[in-house]
Design an enzyme around this catalytic site. Structure first.
Site, PDB file in Angstrom:
ATOM      1  N   GLU A 161     -22.990 -36.586  21.013  1.00  0.00           N
ATOM      2  CA  GLU A 161     -21.547 -35.825  20.628  1.00  0.00           C
ATOM      3  C   GLU A 161     -22.068 -35.179  19.698  1.00  0.00           C
ATOM      4  O   GLU A 161     -22.398 -34.879  18.081  1.00  0.00           O
ATOM      5  CB  GLU A 161     -20.611 -36.636  19.531  1.00  0.00           C
ATOM      6  N   ASP A 187     -16.425 -47.720  22.865  1.00  0.00           N
ATOM      7  CA  ASP A 187     -16.357 -46.849  21.170  1.00  0.00           C
ATOM      8  C   ASP A 187     -15.166 -47.536  20.295  1.00  0.00           C
ATOM      9  O   ASP A 187     -14.132 -47.120  20.231  1.00  0.00           O
ATOM     10  CB  ASP A 187     -15.801 -45.379  21.406  1.00  0.00           C
ATOM     11  N   GLU A 233     -10.566 -47.408  12.937  1.00  0.00           N
ATOM     12  CA  GLU A 233     -10.967 -46.363  13.320  1.00  0.00           C
ATOM     13  C   GLU A 233      -9.567 -46.289  14.470  1.00  0.00           C
ATOM     14  O   GLU A 233      -8.826 -45.122  14.646  1.00  0.00           O
ATOM     15  CB  GLU A 233     -11.905 -45.393  13.924  1.00  0.00           C
TER      16      GLU A 233
HETATM   17  O1  GCW Z   1     -15.911 -43.811  17.072  1.00  0.00           O
HETATM   18  C1  GCW Z   1     -16.778 -42.069  17.168  1.00  0.00           C
HETATM   19  C2  GCW Z   1     -16.304 -41.604  16.114  1.00  0.00           C
HETATM   20  C3  GCW Z   1     -17.154 -40.495  15.849  1.00  0.00           C
HETATM   21  C4  GCW Z   1     -18.188 -41.158  15.081  1.00  0.00           C
HETATM   22  C5  GCW Z   1     -19.175 -41.391  16.394  1.00  0.00           C
HETATM   23  C6  GCW Z   1     -20.507 -41.902  16.689  1.00  0.00           C
HETATM   24  C7  GCW Z   1     -20.263 -40.572  13.523  1.00  0.00           C
HETATM   25  O2  GCW Z   1     -15.050 -40.602  16.414  1.00  0.00           O
HETATM   26  O3  GCW Z   1     -16.933 -40.263  14.565  1.00  0.00           O
HETATM   27  O4  GCW Z   1     -19.257 -40.626  14.985  1.00  0.00           O
HETATM   28  O5  GCW Z   1     -18.308 -42.932  17.163  1.00  0.00           O
HETATM   29  O6  GCW Z   1     -20.390 -43.208  16.841  1.00  0.00           O
HETATM   30  O7  GCW Z   1     -21.935 -41.467  16.246  1.00  0.00           O
END
Ligand code: GCW
Length: 676
Positions: A283, A362, A390
C-alpha cells in the site's frame, strides 16, 4: 473521575458474601519477596484490588529475597516446591492456598504480576480460597498489541477517539492514562506494544531520532513497569529520509552501516526495546522491491542491526498489488502473501518474525485462514488479528470477535499431520520457532470508555486472554469479562453473553454473504455499497452479474488459491459440494438459483439472512432494555445509543444488499417481503 466505563474489567467492585468474609480474614497482611519496579506494580494492584473488592487495606512487609512472590496472610502456610519451580515458565505463575495463606509466585517478577491479576480476577468472580490453586504458563512468548496511532493524534482505523500517546505532533505530557492502559494490557498478559502506525509517515519516521527518542523512552518506562516491551514501526526508507543517503538498498554497505549505528543510538535510550515492526512494499510503503531485492534481504539487514541488542524484526506479510486492473481475472489478491513469502521460507534470520493476517484478504467478517499458516515450516511467525472493528461495525455495532478468532485458532492446517492447528503453529508446537505468538491491532482511543462501544472492551479483554491461553472458550471469556466488568448476577451474565456470543454471526447476516467480503463504502469502509470496490484497483471483487456471484478460486478453473492449502483442505475448498458453505462465494462462482444444503436457493439465502440479521439486532435491543435499572445508567444508556445506531444501519445494509441482488437477478423473494 472518568466515569463507570473507564476502569473496564479492573473496576474492583465490592463483593458481599461469605467468600468475601473468608478472604477478609486472610488478606490483612502481605509479605513481598523480591523488590523491583514490576513487583511494585503487583503490590500496588493488589492493594487497589483488595481495597475495592474487600475494603481491606493490608499491611505490606518487604523481605530481602531472591524469590519472587507475594505471601498474603501467614508467610509460613504455603511453600514453593522444586516441582513447582520446574513446571514454571519464565512468565508463568503459581497460586497456592491453605487455610490462612495465599501464595502468588513466579520465576520472574512478571510472573508474579500476572499471578496477581489472576488472583484478583478469581476474587472478583467469587472463587473460594480453597479452589484458587493453579499454575499457568502463557501459550507463547509474543503477545503483542499494535497501535496505528499517528503523531498528530489521529488513529488509522480508530473508532474510539484520538491517540492516548500523541496529540498535535507531540507526546501527551500527562501519562496517567498510559499507565492505566499498561495495567489493562498486563492484566490479560500482553507483553509487547508497538506505539505507532505501520504506515510510517514523515513525522513518525523521526521517532527514531535523538529529538524524539527521549519521549519514546519515557513511554517505554511506563510500559516496562508492567512487563510490556515497546516496539517501533519504522520507515524502510529511513536511511534516505533521515540519513541523507541516496538509497535504502539492503545490500548497500552504507545502508547497512546506517541501520547498525541507528540501532545502537536507539538502544542507548531504550535498552530493552522489543524491536521494529515493518510494513514494506505494501500500500505505497517503501521496501526492498524498489531496489530489486527480496523481503528476506530487507528483513535480515534490519535483523543484523538489532541482533547485538536482542531486538527482533517483525515483518508483515500483508503484501499485494493494490493497483490491479479489475478486468484482470487471473491476478488474485488472495494469492499474494502466500506467493510472496512461501519461496522465502527458511531464509530469515532467527530474530525475524513474520506477522501474518488471519485471512488472505483483510480482516473481513468471514475469510478462510491464510494458507501461510501451515505453509511456512521454517520461519518464526505470529498471527495478526484486528481488534479494532474496521470491517465489523466500527464499534457502532456490537461484534464480539472471540468466536471468529477461535475458528482461526482451531483451524486444522494438516501441515504436519493431524493436530497442526493454527494455535499450535503460532505457539511453536508444530515446528520449533525461536519467536512466535500473537499480534493484534488495538481498538482503544481517548474516549472515556476506551473503546467507543462499551461492549467492545470485551474484544480487547478476550484477545489478551486468548494469547495467554488459546484453548479458552468464547463462552468462558464472555462470562469472565461480564463478571469482572458488570456483575456476578446470573441474569445480567445470561443477557449480555447471549448478545455477545451471537453478535458476530448477526453482523455477518446483514452484511456480505458467504465469505465474499467487502460490499462497503470505499476508504472509510462503513455502510453498504455492494459495488463500492467492484471496479477499483484494490483486488477485492464479488463479480456479481444477473446469473451468479462469487470468485472462482479453484485450481481447475479459477485463480488456483484453493490449491495453496494442504490436502484434504485443498480438495475440500476445490469442490463446491464439500466447501464449507459459509465460504462458498469466496471459493466459487455460484448461480443465484443454486440450492444450498438448507434446500434454499442462494438468492433466497441472501434475502433470508439479511432479514434475520436485522431481526436479531431488534432482539439485542429488547434484551438490553431488560437490563434497565440492573446496571448503571451511564453504561446502560451508552450501549443503548449504539444499539439504536446499529439497528438503523443494519436496516440500511439489509435493504441496499437485498435490493441490489433483486435488481441484478430479477428473482423475487419467496416470502414476498419488501425489497426495493
Ligand atoms: O486493513 C487495511 C487498512 C489500512 C491498514 C492496512 C494494513 C495500516 O484499511 O488502513 O493500514 O490494512 O494492515 O497495513
Amino acid at each position: 473521575k472518568q466515569g463507570r466505563a473507564y476502569d473496564c474489567w479492573l473496576a474492583y467492585r465490592p463483593l458481599e458474601n461469605a467468600v468475601a468474609d473468608q478472604y477478609r480474614t486472610i488478606c490483612k497482611k502481605v509479605a513481598v519477596a523480591g523488590q523491583s519496579a514490576i513487583m511494585e506494580s503487583a503490590v500496588d494492584e493488589l492493594k487497589r484490588g483488595l481495597k475495592g473488592i474487600l475494603g481491606v487495606e493490608p499491611e505490606v512487609l518487604y523481605a530481602k529475597s531472591d524469590t519472587r512472590a507475594l505471601f498474603i496472610g501467614s508467610e509460613s502456610g504455603v511453600e514453593l516446591t522444586a516441582d513447582d519451580m520446574h513446571a514454571l515458565g519464565d512468565e508463568g505463575f503459581i497460586l497456592k492456598t491453605c487455610k490462612d495463606a495465599i501464595l502468588i509466585a513466579g520465576k520472574t517478577d512478571r510472573g508474579v504480576l500476572y499471578g496477581t491479576f489472576a488472583f484478583l480476577r478469581c476474587l472478583q468472580v467469587g472463587i473460594k480460597p480453597e479452589d484458587l490453586s493453579r499454575m499457568e504458563n502463557p501459550a507463547a512468548g509474543i503477545r503483542m498489541i499494535n497501535h496505528w496511532d499517528n503523531l498528530d493524534g489521529s488513529i488509522e482505523r480508530g473508532y474510539a477517539g484520538n491517540s492516548i500517546f500523541f496529540r498535535d505532533n507531540q507526546f501527551i505530557a500527562d501519562k496517567s492514562r498510559v499507565r492505566d492502559y499498561a495495567r489493562l494490557l498486563s492484566s490479560v498478559g500482553i507483553n509487547g506494544i508497538s506505539i505507532n502506525n505501520v504506515n510510517v509517515h514523515a513525522r513518525e519516521t523521526r521517532l527514531i531520532t535523538r529529538e524524539l527518542l527521549p519521549e519514546v523512552a519515557e513511554l517505554a518506562g511506563i510500559f516496562r513497569n508492567y512487563g510490556i516491551s515497546v516496539y517501533l514501526s519504522v520507515n524502510y526508507s529511513s536511511p534516505i529520509e533521515l540519513g541523507g543517503l541516496s538509497t535504502a538498498d539492503p545490500l548497500d554497505k552504507a545502508v547497512q552501516d546506517w541501520w547498525c549505528k541507528k540501532a545502537a543510538e536507539i538502544y542507548e535510550y531504550i535498552p530493552d526495546l522489543g524491536g521494529f515492526l515493518v510494513k514494506a512494499d505494501s500500500e505505497f510503503r517503501p521496501g526492498p522491491f524498489t531496489y530489486g531485492r527480496t523481503h528476506d534481504q530487507g528483513a535480515n539487514m534490519l535483523a543484523k542491526a538489532l541482533e547485538p541488542f536482542g531486538g527482533i524484526v517483525i515483518w508483515r506479510c500483508f503484501v499485494y498489488n493494490c493497483r490491479q486492473d479489475w478486468r484482470d481475472t487471473k491476478t488474485d489478491r488472495a494469492n499474494a502473501a502466500y506467493d510472496h513469502f512461501m519461496p522465502l521460507d527458511g531464509k530469515f534470520m532467527d530474530n525475524v518474525v513474520l506477522q501474518i493476517k488471519n485471512g488472505p484478504m483483510d480482516f473481513q467478517v468471514r475469510e478462510p485462514v491464510s494458507p501461510l499458516f501451515g505453509g511456512l515450516t521454517k520461519t518464526n511467525q505470529i498471527l495478526e488479528l484486528q481488534i479494532t472493528q474496521e470491517y465489523t461495525g466500527q464499534q457502532k455495532h456490537v461484534c464480539f470477535l472471540i468466536p471468529q478468532w477461535k475458528e482461526v485458532l482451531d483451524f486444522e492446517t494438516w501441515s504436519n499431520g493431524p493436530g497442526s492447528t493454527v494455535k499450535k503453529l503460532v505457539c511453536g508446537k508444530v515446528y520449533p520457532q525461536k519467536h512466535c505468538g500473537f499480534a493484534a491491532v488495538s481498538n482503544i482511543g481517548d474516549n472515556a470508555n476506551w473503546t467507543g462501544h462499551v461492549l467492545a472492551q470485551a474484544n480487547l479483554y478476550g484477545y489478551g486472554r486468548l494469547t495467554w491461553n488459546p484453548d479458552l472458550s468464547s463462552e468462558a471469556i464472555a462470562e469472565e469479562w461480564i463478571r469482572l466488568t458488570f456483575s456476578n448476577d446470573p441474569e445480567i451474565i445470561g443477557t449480555i453473553s447471549d448478545i455477545l456470543l451471537k453478535s458476530w454471526l448477526t453482523y455477518e447476516k446483514y452484511t456480505s454473504p458467504l465469505g465474499i467480503g467487502w460490499m462497503i463504502n470505499p476508504n472509510h469502509h462503513y455502510g453498504p455499497n455492494v459495488d463500492g470496490y467492484e471496479y477499483s484497483p484494490w483486488g477485492t471483487y464479488h463479480r456479481a452479474d444477473w446469473r451468479a456471484i462469487g470468485v472462482d478460486r479453484t485450481v481447475a478453473r479459477g485463480t488456483g488459491f484453493a490449491g495453496r492449502y494442504h490436502k484434504p483442505n485443498a480438495d475440500m475448498y476445490e469442490d463446491m459440494d464439500k466447501c464449507p458453505e459459509e465460504l462458498l462465494l469466496f471459493f466459487h462462482r455460484v448461480a443465484y438459483r443454486h440450492r444450498l444444503k438448507s434446500g434454499k436457493t442462494l438468492i433466497q439465502h441472501i434475502y433470508d439472512t439479511h432479514f434475520e440479521g436485522v431481526e436479531e439486532v431488534e432482539q439485542f435491543r429488547e434484551k438490553w432494555l431488560s437490563l434497565e435499572g440492573k446496571i448503571d445508567r451511564e453504561r446502560f444508556e451508552s450501549v443503548l445509543e449504539r444499539l439504536d445506531i446499529q439497528l438503523k444501519d443494519a436496516r440500511e445494509w439489509r435493504d441496499v444488499v437485498n435490493s441490489y441482488f433483486y435488481r441484478k437477478s430479477g428473482i423475487p423473494d419467496e416470502k414476498g417481503r419488501t425489497i426495493y
